[in-house]
Enzyme design. Sequence first.
Site, short mmCIF file in Angstrom:
data_model
loop_
_atom_site.label_atom_id
_atom_site.label_comp_id
_atom_site.label_asym_id
_atom_site.label_seq_id
_atom_site.Cartn_x
_atom_site.Cartn_y
_atom_site.Cartn_z
N ASN A 136 11.43 23.10 -63.14
CA ASN A 136 10.51 23.84 -64.01
C ASN A 136 9.16 24.10 -63.33
O ASN A 136 8.20 24.51 -63.96
CB ASN A 136 10.29 23.09 -65.34
CG ASN A 136 9.66 21.72 -65.13
OD1 ASN A 136 9.28 21.36 -64.02
ND2 ASN A 136 9.53 20.95 -66.20
N HIS A 138 7.28 21.84 -61.69
CA HIS A 138 6.31 20.75 -61.64
C HIS A 138 6.09 20.24 -60.22
O HIS A 138 6.96 20.34 -59.37
CB HIS A 138 6.65 19.62 -62.62
CG HIS A 138 7.81 18.74 -62.26
ND1 HIS A 138 8.79 18.42 -63.17
CD2 HIS A 138 8.13 18.08 -61.13
CE1 HIS A 138 9.66 17.60 -62.60
NE2 HIS A 138 9.28 17.38 -61.36
N GLU A 143 3.67 18.59 -65.45
CA GLU A 143 4.61 19.50 -66.10
C GLU A 143 3.94 20.83 -66.43
O GLU A 143 2.71 20.94 -66.44
CB GLU A 143 5.11 18.84 -67.40
CG GLU A 143 5.85 17.51 -67.18
CD GLU A 143 7.28 17.69 -66.67
OE1 GLU A 143 7.60 18.73 -66.04
OE2 GLU A 143 8.10 16.79 -66.91
#
Length: 250
Positions: A136, A138, A143
């Site tokens: 994603n 990160h 995050e």
Amino acid sequence: MKLIEVENYEAMSKKAGEAVIEQVKQKPNSVLGLATGGTPTGMYRYLVQDYKKNQTSYHQVHSVNLDEYIGLAADSPQSYSRYMNENLFDHINIQKEQTHLPSAGASSDKTEGEKYENLIASLGGIDLQVLGIGENGHIGFNEPGTAFSSETGVVELTASTREANARYFNSIEDVPTHAISMGIATIMKSRQILLLVSGVKKANVLYKLLTGEINEQLPASILKKHKNVTLIADRDALSVVKEKEGSVSR
Ligand code: GLP
């Protein structure tokens, strides 16, 4: 961002290992920022092989790791502390007291994060930071949505990261919900960054990184603003970029 395109995981690991060795030779008391996960294990293997063969010395090196799960014992098989010992520290001549990870026992107050920031500053900052990337986007455990100005602290893991890392645990329920991670601003202060990306699972995020905008929804995108980032990516990781563009965008 300088892109080095390599054939496969092994070639990525070798290139990354060579860059770390070069850094340590140029500056024997380097501060190395280290990462965990599946991506850098091949690089650590390369460093260990080189150490056995050429005795590259890490005696004066200090290391600071990116992150650690909250709530795991240091000797738990999934802890990053144990990962670092098993993959690297036990096999080279680095002094254990000069290796650092953020504390797995950190509570959500700011104390541990501040302590880690002070530690990095007292070492003179990070010379070379090794980074992987989450599916994603990160970096460390920062995050999507994390402020680019973030410093080291306790963070909550997203469901997708817990799922991605569940392969290292008996079940998803065993994956900690929180971690302590170097902040994005902390990472950006490193003098040099090596971003390692391998495999088809990372192909979509690498495409977004290389072609998209700088946006807090994609934490790694801030790296495009750093003056000294080398991205080492293998053919599989670059497959979506190639497919959609026909050529590699830097
Ligand atoms: C993990 C780590 C990151 C790592 C990333 C990718 O959760 N916290 O530092 O870069 O996710 O992991 P992997 O290399 O296993 O794909």
